[in-house]
Design an enzyme around this catalytic site. Structure first.
Site, short mmCIF file in Angstrom:
data_model
loop_
_atom_site.label_atom_id
_atom_site.label_comp_id
_atom_site.label_asym_id
_atom_site.label_seq_id
_atom_site.Cartn_x
_atom_site.Cartn_y
_atom_site.Cartn_z
N ARG A 92 -32.26 -28.80 0.95
CA ARG A 92 -32.80 -29.07 2.57
C ARG A 92 -31.68 -28.03 3.18
O ARG A 92 -32.03 -27.35 4.12
CB ARG A 92 -33.00 -30.17 3.10
N GLU A 95 -32.20 -24.50 2.29
CA GLU A 95 -33.39 -24.09 3.05
C GLU A 95 -33.02 -23.83 4.48
O GLU A 95 -33.52 -22.81 5.18
CB GLU A 95 -34.62 -25.18 2.81
N SER A 118 -15.87 -16.26 7.88
CA SER A 118 -15.13 -16.94 6.61
C SER A 118 -15.70 -18.36 6.21
O SER A 118 -15.81 -19.38 6.77
CB SER A 118 -13.64 -16.97 7.00
#
Length: 164
Positions: A92, A95, A118
């Site tokens: 998740r 995603e 960074s």
């Protein structure tokens, strides 16, 4: 690989010692002045324990033997298991970054210019909050230094500065 076996053994020992302490990553973080994610990274040998912080960590988790503290102070072999993506929480997160990534990139470019965040000069924490509906919310903060892309001028290349 011998290094990976050693890292796995050390990580298992460190995680067992953390569990024995009865403290959460956030509690240890509060006692050491580090972020909770950095503490988790230390226990997973994904970050290097600095000598100035070793005493604070030992005070927070007194059952860590000196030998393991010394291991934690060595530069780690940062890595991840490619199967980790199968863990639903990790999936998740991936995603969410993939779904919002293009928009985040565009906003970084609008606010800072052509560059990136960074992941080395980087802070991360996980906090708990309450939504307007009163339900628990996961708050993940990524706090990374802005790194601009540079125009690659040949006269700025160090390798070319000393050619005769």
């Amino acid at each position: 690989m011998a290094g990976e076996t050693s890292k796995l053994t050390i990580t298992k020992s460190l995680l067992a010692l953390k569990q024995q302490s009865g403290k959460s990553y956030s509690q240890i973080a509060e006692e050491t002045g580090l972020t909770n994610v950095f503490i988790a990274q230390l226990f997973r040998r994904q970050a290097q324990l600095k000598p100035d912080t070793a005493a604070k960590l030992q005070a927070a988790v007194p059952n860590i033997p000196v030998e393991l503290l010394h291991e934690m102070m060595k530069p780690p072999m940062r890595s991840y298991d490619p199967n980790l993506i199968q863990e639903p929480a990790v999936y998740r997160l991936n995603e969410a970054v993939m779904h919002f990534g293009e928009s985040i990139k565009e906003i970084i470019n609008e606010e800072f210019g052509d560059g990136i965040m960074s992941a080395i000069d980087f802070y991360c924490s996980v906090d708990k909050g309450k939504g307007v509906d009163g339900k628990d919310r996961v708050v993940i903060t990524f706090d990374g230094k802005y790194l601009p892309y540079t125009e690659q001028k040949s006269e700025h290349m160090v390798s070319r500065l000393h050619r005769h």
